[in-house]
Design a protein around this motif. Structure first.
Motif, PDB file in Angstrom:
ATOM      1  N   ALA A 177      -3.424  -2.706  14.508  1.00 30.63           N
ATOM      2  CA  ALA A 177      -4.227  -2.468  15.709  1.00 30.63           C
ATOM      3  C   ALA A 177      -5.613  -1.977  15.339  1.00 30.63           C
ATOM      4  N   LYS A 178      -6.576  -2.156  16.252  1.00 29.50           N
ATOM      5  CA  LYS A 178      -7.931  -1.638  16.098  1.00 29.50           C
ATOM      6  C   LYS A 178      -8.456  -1.868  14.679  1.00 29.50           C
ATOM      7  N   SER A 179      -8.315  -3.100  14.216  1.00 26.54           N
ATOM      8  CA  SER A 179      -8.666  -3.352  12.824  1.00 26.54           C
ATOM      9  C   SER A 179     -10.168  -3.391  12.599  1.00 26.54           C
ATOM     10  N   ASP A 180     -10.981  -3.170  13.652  1.00 28.94           N
ATOM     11  CA  ASP A 180     -12.422  -3.151  13.417  1.00 28.94           C
ATOM     12  C   ASP A 180     -12.859  -1.860  12.744  1.00 28.94           C
ATOM     13  N   HIS A 184     -13.139  -5.358   5.243  1.00 30.31           N
ATOM     14  CA  HIS A 184     -12.284  -6.490   4.873  1.00 30.31           C
ATOM     15  C   HIS A 184     -11.457  -6.229   3.626  1.00 30.31           C
ATOM     16  N   GLU A 185     -12.034  -5.519   2.673  1.00 29.00           N
ATOM     17  CA  GLU A 185     -11.246  -5.204   1.480  1.00 29.00           C
ATOM     18  C   GLU A 185     -10.102  -4.274   1.851  1.00 29.00           C
ATOM     19  N   GLU A 186     -10.420  -3.318   2.733  1.00 29.06           N
ATOM     20  CA  GLU A 186      -9.380  -2.374   3.139  1.00 29.06           C
ATOM     21  C   GLU A 186      -8.261  -3.097   3.874  1.00 29.06           C
ATOM     22  N   ILE A 187      -8.631  -4.082   4.707  1.00 30.55           N
ATOM     23  CA  ILE A 187      -7.611  -4.819   5.453  1.00 30.55           C
ATOM     24  C   ILE A 187      -6.698  -5.571   4.496  1.00 30.55           C
ATOM     25  N   ALA A 188      -7.311  -6.244   3.507  1.00 32.17           N
ATOM     26  CA  ALA A 188      -6.498  -7.031   2.568  1.00 32.17           C
ATOM     27  C   ALA A 188      -5.526  -6.133   1.810  1.00 32.17           C
ATOM     28  N   ALA A 189      -6.040  -4.986   1.337  1.00 26.33           N
ATOM     29  CA  ALA A 189      -5.172  -4.070   0.590  1.00 26.33           C
ATOM     30  C   ALA A 189      -4.070  -3.502   1.484  1.00 26.33           C
ATOM     31  N   PHE A 190      -4.436  -3.182   2.723  1.00 27.28           N
ATOM     32  CA  PHE A 190      -3.491  -2.615   3.671  1.00 27.28           C
ATOM     33  C   PHE A 190      -2.370  -3.608   3.955  1.00 27.28           C
ATOM     34  N   LYS A 191      -2.758  -4.878   4.195  1.00 26.96           N
ATOM     35  CA  LYS A 191      -1.753  -5.910   4.485  1.00 26.96           C
ATOM     36  C   LYS A 191      -0.772  -6.026   3.335  1.00 26.96           C
ATOM     37  N   GLU A 192      -1.311  -6.019   2.112  1.00 26.03           N
ATOM     38  CA  GLU A 192      -0.434  -6.145   0.953  1.00 26.03           C
ATOM     39  C   GLU A 192       0.561  -4.994   0.912  1.00 26.03           C
ATOM     40  N   ARG A 193       0.047  -3.786   1.122  1.00 23.89           N
ATOM     41  CA  ARG A 193       0.931  -2.620   1.052  1.00 23.89           C
ATOM     42  C   ARG A 193       1.989  -2.672   2.132  1.00 23.89           C
ATOM     43  N   ILE A 194       1.589  -3.121   3.323  1.00 19.58           N
ATOM     44  CA  ILE A 194       2.564  -3.196   4.415  1.00 19.58           C
ATOM     45  C   ILE A 194       3.668  -4.187   4.065  1.00 19.58           C
ATOM     46  N   LEU A 195       3.268  -5.353   3.535  1.00 16.52           N
ATOM     47  CA  LEU A 195       4.277  -6.365   3.209  1.00 16.52           C
ATOM     48  C   LEU A 195       5.211  -5.861   2.111  1.00 16.52           C
ATOM     49  N   LEU A 196       4.652  -5.126   1.129  1.00 10.73           N
ATOM     50  CA  LEU A 196       5.502  -4.566   0.087  1.00 10.73           C
ATOM     51  C   LEU A 196       6.492  -3.575   0.677  1.00 10.73           C
ATOM     52  N   ASP A 197       5.986  -2.747   1.564  1.00  8.81           N
ATOM     53  CA  ASP A 197       6.836  -1.762   2.229  1.00  8.81           C
ATOM     54  C   ASP A 197       7.960  -2.448   2.993  1.00  8.81           C
ATOM     55  N   ILE A 198       7.593  -3.502   3.718  1.00  9.93           N
ATOM     56  CA  ILE A 198       8.593  -4.219   4.522  1.00  9.93           C
ATOM     57  C   ILE A 198       9.648  -4.843   3.615  1.00  9.93           C
ATOM     58  N   ALA A 199       9.202  -5.432   2.504  1.00 11.22           N
ATOM     59  CA  ALA A 199      10.164  -6.043   1.585  1.00 11.22           C
ATOM     60  C   ALA A 199      11.040  -4.977   0.957  1.00 11.22           C
TER      61      ALA A 199
END
Lengths: 407, 315
Positions: A177-180, A184-199
């Protein structure tokens, strides 16, 4: 049908028109879609719903009066609306969950949500089991958008707990949410961490399948959309003016303007594409074929239904005949044996009876013989006595002169 | 010396020289150095560490957020204190930064503020004990928390229930300065509405924030305080990255649609917070801690001691 032969058509038959017929029927019937939005308050859930369907479905929040008591449990609010586009009617249901994650103690916050989803499954199950099933209303939740706060670190404890409990019941689509507020670098890193967490926690979020029969374009499109999960979104229902003079939906800041519909700025377009344009039907299918079926199986097993697996055996006619014949023969053999057995029994019985009567006769015979013998002896005795001139009755004197002396 | 009739202040006839006392004090203080203790309280991911590093323009503390999937989330609130000495123009500042990772991060956050309040009170208690010893040091090490930066999540709606409870507890023991974290997610109108709402809520719940009005204030102080009170809570953005603008390094957050200049007053209120904290109210914060919060604590403790002493003697 793998062994089915593929025949070439020699002329136009016309069943290629089937999709059109289905299309006409469906459009007449109208479509229904239920989406649930879950997340802490202030993450832009209502704004996103408005942005997705380009309609002011949720009014801007009037602030609760300071003196009012805030609710103590998570509420469930359903908004139903009919929207139409190009003759296609969609009945859209949005389930909002105000209060989730807002309390000091959030331990039970997923309970009302879980109950809503299961309740809708239950009502569908009950409708399916009715005698008259012509009118079934499908209120099952087809997709759940989970809003993650843009911390930039990793998932919060509450996020993980919620997703673990709901991923098997509903199609989970996480969004940032509220990704503004993130670069962009922070978003990419965040997405990766979230996916790792989910896995790491074995959470199964919604993953679109692609079928072999799809063309390469669709497959690429699906892959593209899926690679963006979790979607980093920004919502806005206001029109702003960009520095180069265009009027678009977006948010205006002193340092720049972010456009909602611009793919370079955020993933909103991809989310809308997935949710509305390409995967709405798939989400519904998934809900029906996987989540609902799992729920139904569990529920029925709990109710005590036994699964009869013999109905799943393959039926082959020839084998069946053989089987029947074998069965029949076995039956005959058995009957024969039975009859033999009975016969033997009867024979034995008769034999024993006969021996018994033989015995009886024999004894009788013996008795009679004895009696006869006795009588004979008696008579012999009598005869002897008479021959010896002794009187039969010994002490009797003869008065009459007749006797054998006169002779 | 001649006395003015009915006037209290005598007029000096020649230069005495006691005006140099200020420079005497300054020299002493410069030698000793200053001590400033600041605590940061807020949920994980609100940019606390980044903001502290931005305020003091140096990399002092590390973010303690959970970044690895196999890292378990903290189950309790921890207190991490870090001491750094920074020097500017010959003035030595011993900075003690107290971080509180784990606050507000669990599913059940009941009582997560207890650890924090206890820590603050422990520092007062340690100071009191050192004061009360018969042979005490000439200059007692001051570990009392002088200011607490409270980070509010930029929801745009209102304060969360946990925020209200914790603010109530904290304002009783320490100077609290609330800030709106990551305020780059709010447009200017949203920010104004949010601030107004927060101010209304604070008044409604009777929460007293620093700066406190005092009788000693002259007109200049009063106007200054009023300006700051109107601005609280400060809407801030922190950044440790900088780019060169006009030959000078400027701290920014860069995105594809714009660049946020942290030090630009139109973008965010970071400058105001920094000035408030370091340029205008630094000394006042230390003094207020000592004169108001510490004294309240001390009187409570001593009365309690007296009562328990009396109760002991009474038996």
């Amino acid at each position: 049908m793998n062994g089915a032969l593929r025949k070439k058509l020699q002329g136009y038959v016309g069943f290629a028109n089937l999709p059109n017929q289905v299309h006409r029927k469906s459009v007449k019937k109208g479509f229904q879609f239920t989406v649930m939005v879950v997340g802490e308050s202030g993450l832009g859930k209502s704004t996103l719903v408005n942005t997705l369907f380009n309609a002011p479905l949720y009014p801007s929040k009037d602030h609760v009066l300071l003196s009012e008591e805030s609710p103590k449990t998570v509420g469930i609010q359903v908004l139903s609306t009919d929207i139409e586009e190009n003759g296609v009617r969609l009945k859209l249901n949005v389930v909002d969950t105000p209060g989730f994650g807002d309390f000091i103690n959030n331990e039970e916050s997923w309970k009302p949500i879980l109950e809503t989803i299961e309740g809708r499954f239950d009502s569908y199950l009950e409708q399916e089991n009715r005698v008259n099933r012509s009118k079934i209303t499908d209120l099952r939740v087809n997709a759940c958008l989970y809003f993650i706060a843009p911390t930039g670190h990793s998932l919060k404890a509450l996020d993980i707990e919620f997703m673990k409990r709901l991923h098997k019941k509903v199609n989970l689509i996480p969004v940032i949410a509220k990704s503004d507020t993130l670069t962009h670098e922070e978003i990419a890193a965040f997405k990766e961490r979230i996916l790792l967490d989910i896995a790491h926690h074995d959470i199964k979020i919604y993953h679109a399948q692609h079928y072999d029969s799809d063309d390469i374009e669709t497959i690429n499109e699906t892959k593209d959309v899926m690679s963006k999960i979790p979607f980093a979104i920004v919502g806005s229902d206001k029109i702003i003016e960009t520095p180069d003079g265009r009027h678009v939906r977006g948010r205006k800041y002193p340092w720049g303007a972010i456009e909602v519909d611009n793919e370079e700025h955020c993933d909103f377009v991809k989310l809308r594409q997935m949710l509305v344009r390409t995967h709405m039907e798939e989400l519904r299918e998934f809900t029906n074929d996987i989540h609902y079926e799992n729920y139904r199986t569990e529920k029925l097993l709990v109710l005590g239904y036994q699964q009869d697996n013999t109905v799943f055996r393959e039926v082959d006619p020839l084998a069946k005949l053989e089987e029947e014949r074998a069965l029949h023969e076995a039956k005959l053999v058995k009957m024969e044996q039975d009859m033999k057995h009975v016969f033997q029994q009867k024979v034995q019985e008769k034999e024993s009876k006969l021996t018994q009567s033989e015995q009886e006769l024999y004894t009788k015979h013996k008795e009679m013989k004895d009696a006869l013998e006795k009588q004979r002896l008696d008579l012999e005795e009598k005869k002897r006595r008479i021959e010896q001139g002794r009187p039969i009755t010994p002490e009797k004197t003869k008065k009459k002169g007749f006797g054998f002396a006169g002779k | 010396m001649s006395l003015d009739a009915q006037s209290s202040q005598p007029i000096l006839q020649s230069y005495v020289g006691f005006d140099s006392i200020t420079s005497q004090i300054e020299r002493k203080l410069l030698k000793r150095g200053f001590q400033f203790n600041v605590m940061v309280v807020g949920q994980s991911g609100l940019g606390k560490s980044t903001l502290v590093n931005t305020i003091f323009a140096s990399h002092l503390i590390e973010s303690k957020g959970r970044t690895q999937a196999d890292e378990p989330s903290r189950k309790t609130v921890e207190i991490h204190a870090l001491t750094e000495t920074i020097i500017e123009n010959g003035v030595k500042l011993r900075l003690n930064i107290v971080d509180t990772p784990g606050y507000g991060d669990q599913v059940n956050n009941e009582g997560c503020w207890d650890t924090i309040v206890k820590y603050i009170k422990d520092q007062h208690s340690a100071f009191l004990r050192k004061e009360l010893t018969a042979m005490r040091d000439r200059f007692i090490q001051d570990t009392r928390i002088h200011s607490c930066l409270f980070f509010i999540s930029p929801t745009g709606h209102s304060l969360k229930p946990i925020d209200i409870v914790v603010l109530k507890k904290l304002t009783e023991v320490v100077n609290v300065i609330p800030v709106i974290a990551k305020s780059d997610s709010l447009t200017i109108e949203e920010r104004l509405a949010f601030k107004q709402r927060i101010k209304d809520e604070l008044i409604h719940h009777n929460i007293k924030l620093y700066p406190y009005a005092s009788d000693e204030d002259d007109l200049q102080d009063q106007t200054l305080n009023e300006t700051y009170q109107a601005m609280i809570p400060f809407a801030v953005v922190g950044s440790e990255q900088s780019i060169i603008v006009d030959g000078k390094p400027v701290r920014v957050r860069q995105n594809r649609w714009g660049v946020i200049n942290v030090e630009n007053e139109d973008h965010c209120e970071f400058i105001h917070l920094r000035n408030f904290l370091t340029r205008t109210h630094l000394q006042d914060l230390i003094e207020t801690t000592s004169m108001i919060h510490y004294e309240t604590f001390r009187s409570k403790q001593l009365m309690a001691l007296k009562e328990s002493g009396q109760a002991g003697q009474g038996h």
